[in-house]
Design an enzyme around this catalytic site. Structure first.
Site, PDB file in Angstrom:
ATOM      1  N   ASP A   1       0.846  -1.191   0.000  1.00 22.93           N
ATOM      2  CA  ASP A   1       0.000   0.000   0.000  1.00 22.93           C
ATOM      3  C   ASP A   1       0.886   1.248   0.000  1.00 22.93           C
ATOM      4  O   ASP A   1       1.970   1.229  -0.587  1.00 22.93           O
ATOM      5  CB  ASP A   1      -0.973  -0.049   1.188  1.00 22.93           C
ATOM      6  CG  ASP A   1      -2.314   0.562   0.839  1.00 22.93           C
ATOM      7  OD1 ASP A   1      -2.331   1.748   0.467  1.00 22.93           O
ATOM      8  OD2 ASP A   1      -3.340  -0.132   0.940  1.00 22.93           O
ATOM      9  N   ASP A   2       0.456   2.319   0.672  1.00 28.26           N
ATOM     10  CA  ASP A   2       1.257   3.538   0.647  1.00 28.26           C
ATOM     11  C   ASP A   2       2.552   3.350   1.443  1.00 28.26           C
ATOM     12  O   ASP A   2       2.531   2.921   2.590  1.00 28.26           O
ATOM     13  CB  ASP A   2       0.464   4.707   1.243  1.00 28.26           C
ATOM     14  CG  ASP A   2      -0.729   5.079   0.390  1.00 28.26           C
ATOM     15  OD1 ASP A   2      -0.697   4.819  -0.830  1.00 28.26           O
ATOM     16  OD2 ASP A   2      -1.704   5.635   0.934  1.00 28.26           O
TER      17      ASP A   2
END
Ligand SMILES: *[C@@H]1O[C@H](CO)[C@@H](O)[C@H](O)[C@H]1NC(C)=O
Ligand SMILES: *[C@@H]1O[C@H](CO)[C@@H](O)[C@H](O)[C@H]1NC(C)=O
Ligand SMILES: *[C@@H]1O[C@H](CO)[C@@H](O)[C@H](O)[C@H]1NC(C)=O
Ligand SMILES: *[C@@H]1O[C@H](CO)[C@@H](O)[C@H](O)[C@H]1NC(C)=O
Ligand SMILES: *[C@@H]1O[C@H](CO)[C@@H](O)[C@H](O)[C@H]1NC(C)=O
Ligand SMILES: *[C@@H]1O[C@H](CO)[C@@H](O)[C@H](O)[C@H]1NC(C)=O
Ligand SMILES: *[C@@H]1O[C@H](CO)[C@@H](O)[C@H](O)[C@H]1NC(C)=O
Ligand SMILES: *[C@@H]1O[C@H](CO)[C@@H](O)[C@H](O)[C@H]1NC(C)=O
Ligand SMILES: *[C@@H]1O[C@H](CO)[C@@H](O)[C@H](O)[C@H]1NC(C)=O
Ligand SMILES: *[C@@H]1O[C@H](CO)[C@@H](O)[C@H](O)[C@H]1NC(C)=O
Ligand SMILES: *[C@@H]1O[C@H](CO)[C@@H](O)[C@H](O)[C@H]1NC(C)=O
Ligand SMILES: *[C@@H]1O[C@H](CO)[C@@H](O)[C@H](O)[C@H]1NC(C)=O
Length: 428
Positions: A235-236
């Protein structure tokens, strides 16, 4: 001998006055080792921090500490040497019971199993220790259970209401959810941080079963330094959320996932999200073995919710005001990302929604190199209600696939200059 006793007495006095003193009393030391397989280390870890966490020095010797319940370290004028790993038992049903975690991270009501708070502290894990998140059973579990923001999956390391703290040479293995979060804190340095969420279950090879394993989310914090990070996630890699100001990130390697995010911003209609004065340099975004992590989506991207409210936080929301201003990213190397740089103001958006009121301005991109797997070099999909303003590119030399012309998408942006020297853009 007499002098030694006097020193001890003075030491005890100075430790009782720890709130006023600056340096830890050198004589107040607590040292522990793991109790061994099958035994629970939580009590002895908390006892050591309880005794030496104000004005003292706590040493957790090498080995694996079995942590079976939520834990807060309140550190004031203190040093902790964490030579081994705090291993959080992978009892998923236990941790998902809301009573067994903290809910101090306001945004999206996220859960925490380990909080460090206080002032004037240093936690050094010497590149030999940190947190073992035991994420594999969590990732497996959530392949057939619904994931939602605020569902209680715990953040591995939460820094909350801390002032002048540092975390050094610290590894977090197999984070089940966000690796780090810093909230409501000031003047915190993370130097030498590793997070690694890599699926090893062959049944899920080639799938991203580790979404939401963000390297860090920053929220309501000022003066945060992220130095020398190596993040493998789905993800981020870094997510700069509301009220993050004076953030510096240097020498960051992101392996797989979504890249570096500013957002999502504007989820809460009643809260202004301010992001200001962010400087990031020497960033590498690199695609890894697709059987471990198939995604390497962005270089750096900016995202806001749109201008309508759809549902309520933690899962829904939107229409939040605010701005992101004065962001510089310099010396960025991209290795086969899908989209090098985007502004997306339609996060969660549905047709017919109002345009976002959230404003992005003074964004600067200097010396970007490497490769993209699509020809969409830059996409500025800004809001008609709050056009992007003053975006500059210099030395933006990311290659798109051979034979493709680089595409620049530009909506509602004013005063965009310098893309590669090849073109000066103005899209109004
Ligand atoms: C951790 O402690 C619990 C007891 O609370 C025990 O049941 C479990 O086996 C221990 N785990 C390890 C890996 O030692
Ligand atoms: C959680 O805590 C609340 C309030 O202390 C209590 O009413 C509830 O019974 C607890 N739930 C469980 C599952 O222990
Ligand atoms: C969920 O997935 C696990 C493997 O990750 C499997 O053992 C289990 O049977 C699955 N449960 C259902 C209801 O599909
Ligand atoms: C991350 O963990 C995986 C699986 O344990 C390992 O193969 C990989 O080398 C690790 N990556 C880094 C950068 O340490
Ligand atoms: C960058 O950070 C990595 C750890 O992620 C470290 O090994 C390396 O030495 C750092 N490079 C520089 C130039 O400081
Ligand atoms: C803002 O709204 C959220 C719910 O969306 C609520 O929990 C929070 O208390 C509100 N904050 C303020 C300052 O009104
Ligand atoms: C951010 O700070 C401003 C004041 O500077 C405040 O009004 C706003 O509610 C804060 N936003 C959040 C998300 O805490
Ligand atoms: C922009 O942010 C940088 C830090 O990244 C800071 O040094 C500079 O003063 C800021 N510029 C303005 C106009 O505030
Ligand atoms: C960032 O990289 C540049 C170019 O390689 C180098 O000159 C600079 O010292 C690096 N900055 C940091 C903080 O490592
Ligand atoms: C541009 O960035 C690359 C790393 O991405 C670095 O090696 C190079 O030194 C930088 N160039 C300048 C002029 O700083
Ligand atoms: C854009 O940049 C110019 C020159 O630096 C400055 O005068 C102007 O205020 C900026 N506008 C915005 C909205 O940031
Ligand atoms: C546009 O940006 C340039 C360069 O930063 C600046 O000189 C100019 O004043 C800006 N114009 C506006 C309308 O903000």
């Amino acid at each position: 001998m007499f002098a030694g006793i006097l020193f001890l007495i003075l030491g005890a006095i100075s430790s009782s006055c720890a709130a006023q003193s600056q340096a830890p009393a050198p004589d107040l030391t607590c040292s522990i080792s793991p109790l061994g397989v099958g035994l629970d280390d939580t009590d002895q870890v908390l006892a050591a921090i309880g005794k030496c966490g104000h004005g003292g020095h706590t040493v957790l010797q090498d080995g694996v500490y079995n942590i079976t319940r939520k834990m807060t370290w309140d550190l004031v004028d203190a040093k902790v040497d964490l030579h081994g790993y705090l291993s959080f038992v992978p009892d998923i049903e236990f941790w998902l019971d809301a009573n067994n975690t903290y809910r101090v991270v306001f945004i999206q009501s996220q859960a925490s199993w380990f909080i460090i708070t206080g002032s004037d502290f240093e936690v050094d894990a010497h590149n030999t220790g940190g947190i073992q998140g035991n994420g594999q059973p969590w990732w497996d579990f959530f392949t057939n259970h619904t994931r939602e923001d605020g569902d209680g999956r715990p953040i591995s390391l939460t820094i909350f209401r801390a002032v002048r703290g540092s975390i050094r040479n610290f590894a977090i293995e197999a984070q089940p959810f966000w690796c780090n979060c810093i909230a409501e804190s000031q003047s915190v340095v993370y130097d030498g941080m590793r997070c690694n969420a890599s699926n090893e279950n062959p049944a899920f090879a080639g799938q991203n079963i580790v979404p939401n394993t963000d390297g860090i989310d920053t929220y309501r914090s000022d003066n945060v330094s992220l130095l020398n990070w190596d993040i493998t996630c789905g993800d981020d890699c870094l997510a700069i959320k509301g009220n993050s100001t004076n953030v510096v990130a240097q020498n960051i390697t992101c392996r797989g996932g979504n890249g570096i995010a500013f957002g999502s911003l504007g989820q809460y209609a009643n809260l202004t999200d301010i992001v200001e004065n962010v400087f990031m340099e020497n960033l590498t975004m690199t695609r890894i073995d697709a059987s471990v992590q198939p995604n390497m989506q962005n270089g750096v991207y900016f995202k806001s919710w749109d201008g309508s409210i759809n549902g309520a936080p933690p899962t829904g929301g939107g229409a939040g005001p605010g701005f992101t201003k004065n962001v510089t990213t310099r010396n960025v190397f991209l290795d086969r990302v899908n989209r090098p740089m985007t502004v997306e103001q339609t996060n969660g958006g549905q047709s017919g929604d109002l345009p976002s009121m959230y404003k992005f301005e003074e964004l600067h991109f200097e010396n970007w190199t490497g490769t993209a797997l699509t020809n969409e070099l830059v996409a500025l999909e800004c809001s008609a209600a709050a056009p992007c303003m003053n975006i500059t590119f210099s030395g933006f030399n990311v290659s798109v696939p051979a034979g493709d012309a680089p595409e620049i998408v530009c909506q509602n942006a004013e005063n965009v200059t310098g893309l590669n020297g090849r073109l000066i853009l103005r899209c109004n």
